[in-house]
Design an enzyme around this catalytic site. Structure first.
Site, PDB file in Angstrom:
ATOM      1  N   GLU A 179       7.917  17.253  15.836  1.00 20.89           N
ATOM      2  CA  GLU A 179       8.508  16.919  14.349  1.00 20.89           C
ATOM      3  C   GLU A 179       7.866  17.735  13.338  1.00 20.89           C
ATOM      4  OE1 GLU A 179       7.706  13.180  12.271  1.00 20.89           O
ATOM      5  OE2 GLU A 179       9.813  13.219  11.672  1.00 20.89           O
ATOM      6  N   GLU A 218       8.142   2.066  11.803  1.00 24.46           N
ATOM      7  CA  GLU A 218       9.486   3.179  12.054  1.00 24.46           C
ATOM      8  C   GLU A 218       8.733   4.679  11.938  1.00 24.46           C
ATOM      9  OE1 GLU A 218      12.478   2.879  12.585  1.00 24.46           O
ATOM     10  OE2 GLU A 218      12.677   0.654  12.250  1.00 24.46           O
ATOM     11  N   CYS A 232      12.932  11.393   7.906  1.00 26.94           N
ATOM     12  CA  CYS A 232      12.499  11.200   9.437  1.00 26.94           C
ATOM     13  C   CYS A 232      13.786  11.420  10.007  1.00 26.94           C
ATOM     14  CB  CYS A 232      12.175   9.888   9.581  1.00 26.94           C
ATOM     15  SG  CYS A 232      12.886   8.712   8.686  1.00 26.94           S
ATOM     16  N   LYS A 239       0.791  -1.135   0.037  1.00 28.59           N
ATOM     17  CA  LYS A 239      -0.124  -0.188  -0.034  1.00 28.59           C
ATOM     18  C   LYS A 239       0.940   1.355   0.062  1.00 28.59           C
ATOM     19  CE  LYS A 239      -2.542   3.181   1.880  1.00 28.59           C
ATOM     20  NZ  LYS A 239      -1.793   4.261   1.438  1.00 28.59           N
TER      21      LYS A 239
END
Ligand SMILES: Cc1cc2nc3c(=O)[nH]c(=O)nc-3n(C[C@H](O)[C@H](O)[C@H](O)COP(=O)(O)OP(=O)(O)OC[C@H]3O[C@@H](n4cnc5c(N)ncnc54)[C@H](O)[C@@H]3O)c2cc1C
Length: 1004
Positions: free
Chosen positions: A894, A761, A795, A680
């Site tokens: 973040e 993650e 990230c 996906k």
């Protein structure tokens, strides 16, 4: 004049004749230097002994030279003593008891030890520096002149990271030209080394320039723009040189800049204004395999233009750097692998130069008596006036050889570095390395006292004896080898990539349907994938799968699970190898597609493709290791083994930021371990995902084992996660979604037959510490790249730069100056170092965050945006904040955009505490030259990936197993040796082998 014309033939001579002549000249030089010792090898007292130890003990040498490197930036005596102890006080180092004792108590006497160390190392460094300022420099030049030596001046300070520094370097060069011109006026008639073959004076002012120091942001991927800028900056120097009658020489620097520098040199001299004046020279490096080809190119150009030039032939100063860099990147090593090969190339290029000495003035930059004697023998053999050639040697080195050559009537020019000690230290360390190098002629001559036969040996013979260095052009892969990144400094690579962009653009706009069991599924709705740099451009449409298709895909995956799990591990692994091969073949097109669909600049897009290839090759290799049966502890009469079973049906939910690599990595891991997979992809990048799906199927993954399911996360994604027949979810993405997946997967629902495994993650709020002794020449570009590379949408990206108080101001100035060069533009333009953010939603969110932060923190800098006109594009300016409150959003959350917050800390402990004050633990690092502080970071920094003295992004498969802990992830480490085990279940089988007291293989 007796200068040669290439047409004039000279008598042929045998190799033996040449060798005899070389030995004769070499021996004459050796006779003259017989009693001399070069200063470095005679330095008295403790520093002389330090050099002795350095030559005997490599570990000590490294530590000593590292200490020398950091010394000039240490602000206090206490700091000097601390570093001295950290580098040299280690018990593991075998020093004399006296020195060791001295180091142990030096802390008590810092006010005495600090200045003494600085003074001593300073005076050692100054041996190689011709002057701290222009006045001292001119005095040195005058002294050299009086001794019959000419000079070329080099202004230290070669590394610049801001345009202001580059402008300062240019200004210093202009001033030096004026000062030197005035100084030579007063020196009376030219000295012998200034007189050329026709008896006329050569330019008496000779300036060597490091081109890279004139431009802080040379972009070799878009060379035209950088060339134009450099020409602009360089022309005033050439004009001043024309006015003052000076010669300007281009020093040669790293291999990455070589083609660029040659182009700059020739194009500038092609300009009408500089077609005749000033005199110009360039250094060429014989250690480069390209050396002879470049020389021929230059000679041919000079002939066409009838443009006399000087060529300084050197072996090259960056041998270790070039070798290490190429090995790290898995590139062909551009330099010769063995020392005699460089020596031989030097001799061959010397001959070539002499063959064209009517147009190209040869200058031999070497201290090697064999190389010198060879040039002399070849010059004499041609019957040239000795003044046809010149020898160039470094100030402070090989003085006896210089004297010997002058006494023999040769022209000698000293290369005179000038400037302050701080930039001078890098130069000094290079000289120390050269002087103590085991391969170096000077050490062999003056320290090892090697015999003359060895020192004058013919390099051709040594090369023939050892055999050519094998495979240096294409290094043999050592076990697992990472796919080499493209070298965008090569024009053919630039052109190839531009062509790929054109090709891919011709193919965009298609529909990409979900595919279940090998059959495309028509969907009612579609998701448009747009170019984030031009939102009106549709890259493709993805059929939007719903819950119904999700259910169908799970059912199909379930049906195929048993058969795929029984497929031998070797077969599955070789399918990945095939897929890697297909990606390799199509790598340019895949990367070009990423430029258009994900907004990645060229090099970032290329890195994503190479990482995808690496994942396939690495996981294939790992599966071969993990497949089969692994013996447990054995006892007589029993066999006990463990093997790994696939978990079953895996769902892979991937992000858009590494649209090929992460999707490919998770999918490849799940497949090779024997799970059937539903892929996906992210809504923003389904087209590149569709390409990956095609490649995997083409490589041999059966229709039932892999299903393609583009769709919305909230619907298709959510359904897959909660589905009772899914066994494993591999997810990379935001913390918000990751936590939801972990929660949902933790709930057992009706029909579920096992625990769901989640490999998750998530994000980071990554910190980089800049210690007060950091090498800012590296730390600043490292920080800028870590923060703004791919617009901060990794990230691993840096978002908190933690700076030690003492250097804050200086760091900010350089950080901002360096960030100015981080060009924001449409990523398909090679000049772009940063492109847009991924979509309108991210664009709005990041801009709103910046607005909010402006109210609570200080906006220190904001970059410029490209003028995109009507095309729009989701561009966000790179932005740096300071003074952010510790609990503010920009200090804690973040952002996933190009926003950097600079925080200050009083000491290393405070810096680490600040870095660890976060819910995340993904990447982090430090730039420091303190062994103790580096050690503390190794031990204490909370990050899954800790990086020391390098950028904190750009993990490489196999080398940097990647992934975080705390709320950054489950510690599964993509690209590491542990990763595949998470996709499998270990199963142990113990069998009693005893039958009626008898068992095979019972050992006594
Ligand atoms: C006046 C002057 C100007 C200079 N300008 C430049 C310049 O612009 N750019 C630049 O790069 N350098 C420059 N140099 C530096 C020069 O390249 C080194 O000083 C020089 O290489 C030392 O060579 P040598 O002939 O004196 O000594 P040698 O001891 O004979 O040679 C040492 C050199 O051999 C090569 N080498 C060492 N190990 C190996 C190996 N395993 N395999 C293959 N080759 C090896 C390296 O180039 C090393 O520097 C200059 C030197 C001088 C004297």
């Amino acid at each position: 004049m007796t200068i040669a014309n290439p047409a004039v033939a000279h008598a042929a001579r045998s190799d033996a004749g040449l060798q005899a002549a070389i030995e004769q000249h070499g021996n004459r030089i050796f006779d003259r230097i017989a009693d001399a010792r070069a200063p470095l090898f005679t330095a008295r007292g403790v520093y002389g002994r330090l050099m002795d130890w350095a030559m005997k003990d490599e570990a000590f040498k490294t530590r000593l030279f590292r200490f020398v490197d950091v010394l000039p930036c240490l602000g206090s005596n206490a700091e000097i003593v601390r570093h001295l102890q950290e580098y040299l006080g280690d018990a593991a180092i075998e020093l004399s008891p006296l020195l060791k004792g001295g180091l142990a108590v030096s802390g008590l006497a810092a006010p005495i030890v600090g200045p003494a160390v600085r003074a001593n190392i300073g005076s050692l460094a100054r041996q190689f520096i011709a002057g701290g300022d222009t006045k001292e420099l001119c005095a040195t030049v005058r002294k050299l002149h009086a001794g019959g030596f000419a000079a070329t001046v080099d202004l230290l300070g070669e590394l610049v990271v801001t345009d202001a520094e580059a402008a300062h370097y240019r200004q210093r060069n202009l001033e030096a030209l004026d000062a030197l011109a005035a100084a030579v006026q007063k020196m009376g008639p030219p000295c012998a080394s200034d007189i050329g073959p026709d008896g006329v004076s050569l330019p008496r002012v000779n300036l060597s320039v490091k081109i890279s120091a004139l431009h802080a942001h040379i972009n070799t991927t878009a060379p035209d723009e950088s060339l134009a800028a450099l020409k602009e900056r360089f022309r005033p120097i050439l004009r001043r040189a024309s006015e003052t009658g000076a010669l300007i020489n281009f020093d040669m620097e790293s291999y990455a800049l070589k083609n660029f520098m040659l182009r700059l040199f020739m194009e500038l001299l092609d300009e009408q204004e500089f077609a005749r004046r000033p005199d110009m020279g360039i250094a060429l490096q014989a250690y480069l395999r390209d050396g002879p080809e470049d020389l021929d190119r230059l000679i041919a150009w000079a002939r066409r233009r009838e443009r006399p030039i000087t060529v300084r032939l050197v072996k090259g100063a960056y041998w270790d750097y070039e070798t290490i860099l190429a090995r790290q990147r898995n590139w062909p090593v551009p330099v010769w692998a063995r020392k005699p090969e460089s020596d031989l190339a030097f001799e061959r290029m010397s001959v070539r130069l002499l063959e064209h000495a009517d147009l190209v003035r040869p200058a031999f930059g070497t201290h090697n008596v064999r190389s010198i004697a060879h040039a002399i023998a070849e010059t004499e053999h041609r019957g040239f006036d000795p003044r046809t050639i010149e020898f160039q040697m470094l100030f402070g080195m090989a003085d006896p050889i210089k004297e010997a050559l002058r006494a023999e009537g040769w022209r000698v020019r000293e290369y005179c570095p000038a400037g302050e000690l701080l930039p001078g230290m890098a130069y000094f360390v290079r000289r120390l390395l050269e002087n103590t190098s085991n391969e170096g002629f000077l050490k062999h001559t003056f320290a090892d006292h090697a015999g003359r036969t060895r020192l004058l040996a013919d390099p051709a013979m040594l090369v023939a004896k050892a055999g050519a260095s094998a495979g240096a052009r294409s290094p043999a892969p050592v076990r697992f080898a990472n796919e080499p990144p493209l070298d965008f400094s090569l024009p053919e690579v630039q052109q190839g990539f531009a062509r790929a962009l054109g090709r891919v653009r011709g193919e965009i706009g298609r529909d990409h349907l979900p595919c279940i069991d090998g059959r495309p599924v028509r969907t009612a709705a579609f998701i448009d994938s747009v170019n984030p740099a031009r939102p009106a451009e549709i890259i493709g449409r993805a059929g939007c799968a719903t819950s119904a298709e999700a259910d169908a895909a799970v059912a199909a995956a379930r049906r195929a699970a048993a058969e795929w799990s029984r497929t031998p591990a070797e077969t599955r692994a070789s399918i990945l190898d095939t897929a890697a091969g297909l990606m390799r073949e199509r790598r340019l097109d895949l990367a070009a597609l990423e430029v258009l669909e994900a907004g990645k600049p060229w090099a970032e897009a290329d890195a994503d493709v190479t990482e995808a290839i690496d994942f396939c090759v690495f996981y294939a290799r790992e599966m071969r290791r993990l497949g089969g049966f692994h013996p447990n502890e054995q006892v007589p009469g029993e066999s006990s083994v463990t093997h790994y079973l696939p978990r079953g049906v895996a769902v892979v939910i991937a992000p858009w930021n590494f649209p090929l690599a992460i999707l490919c990595g998770m999918t490849a891991a799940a497949l090779v371990t024997g799970n059937t997979v539903i892929m996906k992809p992210a809504e923003q990048t389904p087209v590149i995902a569709a390409r990956l799906f095609e490649i995997l199927r083409e490589a041999g993954v059966p229709a039932g084992a892999l299903h393609f399911l583009p769709g919305r996360g909230e619907e298709a994604g959510a359904r897959l996660v909660e589905h009772p027949l899914v066994d494993l979810i591999a997810f990379t993405g935001s913390r918000e979604v990751g936590l939801r997946i972990a929660e949902t997967a933790g709930q057992t629902v009706q029909g579920q037959t096992g625990l769901k495994k989640v490999i998750c993650e998530m994000g980071g709020k990554n910190a980089l510490i800049i210690d007060s002794d950091a090498d800012l020449d590296e730390a600043v570009p490292g920080a800028v790249y870590s923060a703004f590379g791919f617009a901060g949408q990794k990230c691993s990206a840096l978002s908190r730069l933690i700076v030690l108080e003492g250097i804050r101001e200086r760091l900010m100035e350089r950080l901002i100056g360096c960030a100015e060069g981080f060009t924001v533009d449409a990523p398909e333009k090679p000049r772009a170092r940063m492109g847009p953010v991924i979509d309108g939603e991210a664009h709005r969110r990041i801009l709103a965050t910046i607005e909010e932060a402006r109210r609570t923190a200080t906006l220190a800098w904001q970059g410029a945006l490209p003028d995109t006109g009507a095309e729009g594009g989701f561009f966000v300016p790179p932005t740096i904040f300071t003074d952010a409150p510790r609990d503010s959003r920009i200090a804690r959350e973040e952002i996933f955009g190009p926003v950097l917050t600079v925080l200050a800390a009083g000491d290393i402990g405070g810096a680490i505490a600040l870095a660890n004050d976060s819910g995340f633990a993904l990447t982090g690092g430090i730039y420091s030259r303190s062994p103790a502080n580096i050690e503390r970071v190794r031990e204490e920094l909370a990050a899954g990936n800790v990086y020391i003295n390098r950028p904190i992004t750009g993990a490489i498969v196999g080398r940097h197993p990647f992934g975080g802990y705390k709320l950054s992830g489950g510690g599964t480490k993509a690209g590491g040796a542990d990763y595949l085990r998470h996709f499998m279940i270990p199963r142990s089988i113990a069998e009693n082998l005893m039958r009626r007291g008898f068992a095979p293989d019972v050992e006594d």
